[in-house]
Motif scaffolding. Structure first.
Motif, short mmCIF file in Angstrom:
data_model
loop_
_atom_site.label_atom_id
_atom_site.label_comp_id
_atom_site.label_asym_id
_atom_site.label_seq_id
_atom_site.Cartn_x
_atom_site.Cartn_y
_atom_site.Cartn_z
N GLY A 177 0.78 -1.24 0.00
CA GLY A 177 0.00 0.00 0.00
C GLY A 177 0.81 1.29 0.00
N VAL A 178 2.12 1.18 0.10
CA VAL A 178 2.96 2.39 0.17
C VAL A 178 3.13 3.01 -1.23
CG1 VAL A 178 5.38 3.12 0.51
CG2 VAL A 178 4.19 1.81 2.29
N SER A 179 3.12 4.35 -1.28
CA SER A 179 3.32 5.06 -2.55
C SER A 179 4.64 5.81 -2.53
CB SER A 179 2.22 6.09 -2.79
OG SER A 179 1.00 5.44 -3.00
N ILE A 180 5.35 5.71 -3.62
CA ILE A 180 6.56 6.52 -3.82
C ILE A 180 6.16 7.56 -4.87
CG2 ILE A 180 9.01 6.49 -4.53
CD1 ILE A 180 8.54 4.51 -2.24
N GLY A 181 6.50 8.82 -4.64
CA GLY A 181 6.10 9.89 -5.55
C GLY A 181 6.84 9.85 -6.88
N ASP A 182 6.59 10.88 -7.70
CA ASP A 182 7.27 10.99 -9.00
C ASP A 182 8.69 11.52 -8.81
OD1 ASP A 182 4.84 10.29 -10.09
OD2 ASP A 182 4.30 12.34 -10.67
N ASN A 183 9.57 11.15 -9.70
CA ASN A 183 10.94 11.68 -9.76
C ASN A 183 11.69 11.57 -8.43
OD1 ASN A 183 10.57 12.66 -12.49
ND2 ASN A 183 9.25 14.21 -11.57
N SER A 184 11.47 10.49 -7.71
CA SER A 184 12.19 10.27 -6.46
C SER A 184 13.20 9.14 -6.63
CB SER A 184 11.21 9.94 -5.33
OG SER A 184 10.57 11.13 -4.92
N ILE A 185 14.14 9.09 -5.69
CA ILE A 185 15.16 8.03 -5.71
C ILE A 185 15.11 7.32 -4.37
CG2 ILE A 185 17.65 7.55 -5.76
CD1 ILE A 185 17.94 10.16 -7.44
N VAL A 186 15.03 6.01 -4.38
CA VAL A 186 15.10 5.23 -3.14
C VAL A 186 16.44 4.48 -3.18
CG1 VAL A 186 14.04 3.42 -1.75
CG2 VAL A 186 12.58 5.03 -3.01
N GLY A 187 17.30 4.76 -2.20
CA GLY A 187 18.65 4.21 -2.19
C GLY A 187 18.66 2.70 -2.07
N MET A 188 19.75 2.11 -2.52
CA MET A 188 19.83 0.64 -2.52
C MET A 188 19.67 0.08 -1.10
SD MET A 188 23.82 -0.09 -3.38
CE MET A 188 23.81 -1.74 -2.69
N GLY A 189 19.03 -1.05 -1.02
CA GLY A 189 18.88 -1.74 0.26
C GLY A 189 17.87 -1.12 1.20
N SER A 190 17.06 -0.19 0.71
CA SER A 190 16.11 0.47 1.61
C SER A 190 14.89 -0.41 1.89
CB SER A 190 15.62 1.79 1.00
OG SER A 190 16.70 2.68 0.86
N ILE A 191 14.35 -0.21 3.09
CA ILE A 191 13.10 -0.89 3.48
C ILE A 191 12.10 0.23 3.72
CG2 ILE A 191 12.05 -2.54 5.08
CD1 ILE A 191 14.51 -3.73 3.71
N VAL A 192 11.07 0.26 2.88
CA VAL A 192 10.17 1.43 2.89
C VAL A 192 8.84 1.04 3.53
CG1 VAL A 192 9.20 3.28 1.49
CG2 VAL A 192 11.26 2.10 0.69
N PHE A 193 8.52 1.70 4.66
CA PHE A 193 7.27 1.42 5.39
C PHE A 193 6.23 2.50 5.18
CE2 PHE A 193 10.57 -0.76 7.80
CZ PHE A 193 9.99 -2.00 8.02
N LYS A 194 6.68 3.71 4.82
CA LYS A 194 5.75 4.85 4.71
C LYS A 194 5.91 5.53 3.36
CE LYS A 194 5.24 5.90 9.56
NZ LYS A 194 5.76 6.66 10.67
N ASP A 195 4.85 6.27 2.96
CA ASP A 195 4.90 6.96 1.67
C ASP A 195 6.12 7.88 1.58
OD1 ASP A 195 2.52 5.71 1.26
OD2 ASP A 195 1.32 7.54 1.13
N ILE A 196 6.63 7.98 0.37
CA ILE A 196 7.75 8.90 0.07
C ILE A 196 7.21 9.91 -0.94
CG2 ILE A 196 10.09 9.05 -0.95
CD1 ILE A 196 10.15 7.32 1.57
N PRO A 197 7.37 11.21 -0.68
CA PRO A 197 6.79 12.19 -1.61
C PRO A 197 7.52 12.29 -2.95
CG PRO A 197 7.89 13.28 0.24
CD PRO A 197 8.03 11.81 0.47
N ASP A 198 7.04 13.20 -3.80
CA ASP A 198 7.70 13.47 -5.09
C ASP A 198 9.09 14.07 -4.86
OD1 ASP A 198 5.28 12.85 -6.30
OD2 ASP A 198 4.74 14.93 -6.72
N GLU A 199 9.99 13.81 -5.78
CA GLU A 199 11.27 14.52 -5.90
C GLU A 199 12.13 14.54 -4.64
OE1 GLU A 199 10.34 18.34 -7.59
OE2 GLU A 199 9.32 17.38 -9.28
N VAL A 200 12.20 13.38 -3.96
CA VAL A 200 13.14 13.31 -2.83
C VAL A 200 14.09 12.13 -3.02
CG1 VAL A 200 11.54 14.32 -1.15
CG2 VAL A 200 11.67 11.84 -1.39
N ILE A 201 15.19 12.17 -2.26
CA ILE A 201 16.06 11.01 -2.14
C ILE A 201 15.76 10.43 -0.77
CG2 ILE A 201 18.44 10.17 -2.04
CD1 ILE A 201 19.24 12.62 -3.72
#
Ligand SMILES: CC(C)(COP(=O)(O)OP(=O)(O)OC[C@H]1O[C@@H](n2cnc3c(N)ncnc32)[C@H](O)[C@@H]1OP(=O)(O)O)[C@@H](O)C(=O)NCCC(=O)NCCS
Length: 219
Positions: A177-201
């Motif tokens: 159910g988590v959303s990652i925004g547009d034009n964002s970067i998620v670094g290698m090995g990350s564990i994502v529990f919460k939404d990440i907005p647009d245009e962030v690292i």
């Protein structure tokens, strides 16, 4: 009859990997007569028995049928090249490893790459120009928006949304159910529990935004 050529944009490691996928597909389906890499400069020295030519070269050749695909990791470069290909009406095609099973309920756009070993679940939406690297798990109801890249071993749980031209680094896991925004970067090995907005690292476990994605370059 005109020769059918697959033009792979890029001439780096990702492009050489995609060439190998194209060869596997060709062994089964005989879609192309030859392959070319397209880069800023042409070269007589071939990469993996494949010539490197420029974009101008393929536009000028009216005697061959060109199909194109972009194998460049940097999101902004991918975006720019796809725009140019659209403007010049060059035929963009998808390359999906023949062993991948695509459920009927899953919809796949144009110019999509799905490398070997991926599991693609049901009711997934994969928009144009999405690039899925090897051994990813794409859960049910996931939405992969235009041009995003999922690096190898990405593990996306059900109903995850990845924004347009976002880059998910190697070996990331993303909670359902988590959303990652547009034009964002998620670094290698990350564990994502919460939404990440647009245009962030964002990176880490748990993943947190560390900076604005100002220049759009994946390092
Ligand atoms: C997230 C990323 C873009 C950050 O790059 P950057 O902005 O140049 O950041 P830096 O390298 O300056 O690192 C900043 C800090 O974050 C840490 N860091 C960087 N990437 C990290 C990651 N993925 N996970 C945890 N910490 C990370 C660094 O160690 C550094 O810590 P410090 O300040 O304590 O020294 C990059 O590290 C990354 O993960 N790129 C994707 C690589 C990838 O998956 N390639 C796929 C190939 S198919």
């Amino acid at each position: 009859m005109k020769k059918r050529i697959l033009a792979v944009f890029g001439a780096g490691g990702l492009a050489r990997e995609l060439l190998e996928l194209a060869r596997i597909i060709n062994n089964k389906e005989n879609r192309w007569d030859d392959f070319l890499f397209v880069d800023k400069q042409s070269s007589d020295i071939s990469e993996n028995d494949t010539k490197i030519v420029t974009f101008e070269y393929i536009q000028d050749r009216k005697d061959i049928l060109i199909e194109a695909i972009v194998a460049i990791g940097q999101p902004l470069i991918r975006k720019r090249i796809y725009k140019e290909l659209e403007e010049k009406n060059i035929n963009i095609v998808s390359l999906i490893h023949p062993d991948i099973v695509i459920p009927k309920s899953t919809k796949i756009g144009n110019g999509v790459v799905i490398q070997s070993g991926c599991f693609i679940s049901c009711n997934v939406i994969i928009e144009d120009y999405v690039y899925i690297q090897p051994n990813c798990n794409i859960g049910h109801d996931v939405v992969l928006k235009k041009g995003c890249m999922i690096s190898g071993l990405g593990n996306l749980a059900g109903a995850v949304v990845i924004g347009a031209f976002s880059f998910i680094g190697l070996s990331c896991a993303i909670k359902e159910g988590v959303s990652i925004g547009d034009n964002s970067i998620v670094g290698m090995g990350s564990i994502v529990f919460k939404d990440i907005p647009d245009e962030v690292i964002a990176l880490g476990n748990p993943a947190r935004g560390i900076a604005k994605n100002n220049d759009g370059i994946v390092r």
